[in-house]
Enzyme design. Structure first.
Site, short mmCIF file in Angstrom:
data_model
loop_
_atom_site.label_atom_id
_atom_site.label_comp_id
_atom_site.label_asym_id
_atom_site.label_seq_id
_atom_site.Cartn_x
_atom_site.Cartn_y
_atom_site.Cartn_z
CG HIS A 327 15.78 58.52 11.40
ND1 HIS A 327 14.89 59.48 11.84
CD2 HIS A 327 15.54 58.37 10.07
CE1 HIS A 327 14.15 59.89 10.82
NE2 HIS A 327 14.52 59.24 9.73
P1 TYD Z 1 10.66 61.13 12.71
O1 TYD Z 1 10.82 60.22 11.55
O2 TYD Z 1 11.57 60.91 13.88
O3 TYD Z 1 10.80 62.65 12.24
P2 TYD Z 1 12.09 63.42 11.63
O4 TYD Z 1 12.94 62.41 10.97
O5 TYD Z 1 11.54 64.40 10.67
O6 TYD Z 1 12.77 64.10 12.76
O7 TYD Z 1 9.16 61.07 13.16
C1 TYD Z 1 8.63 61.78 14.24
C2 TYD Z 1 7.41 61.06 14.78
O8 TYD Z 1 6.39 60.99 13.80
C3 TYD Z 1 7.71 59.63 15.19
O9 TYD Z 1 7.06 59.36 16.41
C4 TYD Z 1 7.11 58.80 14.10
C5 TYD Z 1 5.98 59.65 13.56
N1 TYD Z 1 5.76 59.46 12.12
C6 TYD Z 1 4.62 58.79 11.69
O10 TYD Z 1 3.75 58.35 12.46
N2 TYD Z 1 4.41 58.65 10.32
C7 TYD Z 1 5.32 59.10 9.43
O11 TYD Z 1 5.12 58.95 8.20
C8 TYD Z 1 6.52 59.75 9.90
C9 TYD Z 1 7.55 60.28 8.95
C10 TYD Z 1 6.67 59.89 11.26
#
Ligand code: TYD
Length: 416
Positions: A327
């Site tokens: 992302h």
């Molecule tokens: P995501 O940002 O997609 O993780 P990564 O980039 O590490 O693969 O986040 C995964 C899930 O966690 C998504 O549903 C959002 C949630 N999340 C939060 O609630 N708070 C946060 O600070 C972060 C980073 C993610």
């Protein structure tokens, strides 16, 4: 089929036993005899040309066995200091005897386990590791530890038994006859694997070579003495005298009994060169309290150039196929660190793409706005730490790549 046999895990103790017995056999030999052995005669000069003559170097011979390489380096580089290390005292005894016999004074013998060495970080100019990693099932951990003690700009030479050598046939032959291999556990490496190991550890490959094509054939002497003695001798002569000289050592480099890669640890500035927009590097201040650990410090609005509002970390990365991220953010500023283990960070600003292998806890990569980022190839012990400039806000995320490209096309304000 006996599944347990296939997945038999060999312990460090078992491996050490094999070598303890081996060195015991040699303890009363004439110390100079180790320099007369064909394998050493074939290999020494090939290795030596990758070590600079610079004075004042600290050279490590790790997994030294008889110590014959380390002692010879000490003799040939009298203005350098050579630390000769092995996990077994039995092998150090042999090496010490050779050094004493020759009056070599710049060699120091020290018992060390390559998986957990007592040396501080960034200590050696040269690390020489000959046919050791093949006996260590988790050889990646050995590589990591060797990289830790190597100075930035320093050189590392790692050799292993070559899969593409008649020696593999020899091992297969023993198996057919129901016999065990005399050195028990030994993984044969393909050049590609050895090279990948260096690349995984962000070491710049500066050379590769190999030697002693006929070794595997000579090993068969004990079964059909005359035939293999003749074949081995003939092959060796043809390869080293006729084929190698006119083919840039083609046969030895690819089909030698031993193959090796020479790498260099990149200097800090070269290690994480950023090519994409809206990124950069921050280096955290740290105190090396060796052997009592490192203290690493990040300060909001100081080393981290924004107010840290949120910190999150990712651990338990046991799935080697895991993919995280995928992302970009519209506005969010973040710094990402790998505080343990390693992973690959892939960055894409819509025009330029780059991959960075993060394996140092001291360097953070800026994940600025409008930068597509993906994290892959995690080591199981990897821990990722992120400092974010704002609270979690799903509306700041762009999770679709085409949408990302569209977004930056419409909004590009080229923040650097
Ligand atoms: P995501 O940002 O997609 O993780 P990564 O980039 O590490 O693969 O986040 C995964 C899930 O966690 C998504 O549903 C959002 C949630 N999340 C939060 O609630 N708070 C946060 O600070 C972060 C980073 C993610």
């Amino acid at each position: 089929m006996n599944k347990n046999k296939k997945f038999k895990i060999i312990s460090k103790k078992e491996i050490n036993m094999v070598w303890r017995e081996e060195w015991k056999k040699d303890i009363n030999s004439n110390p100079k005899a180790f320099w007369g052995q064909r394998l050493f005669l074939e290999g020494y000069l090939v290795f030596k040309k990758y070590i600079s003559e610079k004075a004042g170097q600290i050279i490590l011979d790790i997994g030294s066995g008889t110590g014959r390489y380390g002692v010879k380096f000490a003799q040939d580089f009298p203005n350098s200091k050579v630390i000769i290390s092995d996990i077994l005292e039995e092998s150090l005894v042999i090496g010490r005897k050779l050094a004493d016999y020759l009056g070599v004074k710049n060699a120091q013998f020290q018992k060390e386990d390559v998986l957990k060495m007592s040396f501080p970080d960034n200590h050696f100019d040269v690390i020489f590791c000959d046919v050791l990693i093949q006996h260590i099932p988790n050889y990646e951990a050995a590589m990591s530890e060797m990289k830790r003690v190597l100075k930035p700009g320093g050189r590392i030479i790692v050799s292993a038994v070559n899969y593409w050598n008649p020696h593999t046939l020899y091992k297969f032959f023993l198996k057919l006859r129901g016999k065990g291999y005399e050195y028990n556990y030994e993984k044969s490496f393909k050049k590609k694997e050895l090279r990948k190991l260096f690349e995984d550890f962000n070491l710049e490959v500066v050379g590769e070579d190999g030697f002693y094509f006929a070794y595997g054939l000579f090993r068969l002497k004990k079964y059909y003495d005359k035939f293999f003695r003749f074949l081995g001798g003939a092959c060796n002569r043809i390869v080293t005298k006729f084929i190698d000289p006119v083919t840039n050592r083609f046969v030895s480099r690819f089909f030698g009994f031993e193959i090796f890669i020479v790498g260099e640890k990149k200097k800090d500035d070269d290690q994480y060169k950023i090519k994409v927009k809206n990124s950069g590097i921050v280096k955290l201040q740290f105190y090396n309290d060796f052997p009592d650990g490192n203290l690493v410090i990040a300060e909001s609005l100081k080393s981290v150039p924004f107010e840290i509002k949120r910190i999150y970390f990712v651990n338990s990365l046991h799935n080697q196929e895991a993919i995280r991220g995928k992302h970009a953010h519209k506005k969010l500023e973040q710094y990402i660190f790998c505080i343990n283990g390693k992973f690959t960070l892939s960055l894409d600003d819509g025009t330029v793409k780059q991959k960075i292998r993060l394996d140092s806890p001291y360097y953070g990569v800026r994940l600025g706005p409008e930068l597509w980022h993906t994290m892959i190839e995690f080591s199981p012990d990897c821990v990722i730490l992120v400092f974010a400039g704002d609270y979690y806000n799903e509306s700041d995320y762009i999770r679709d790549y085409d949408e990302f490209l569209k977004y930056i096309k419409n909004n590009r304000n080229d923040i650097i």
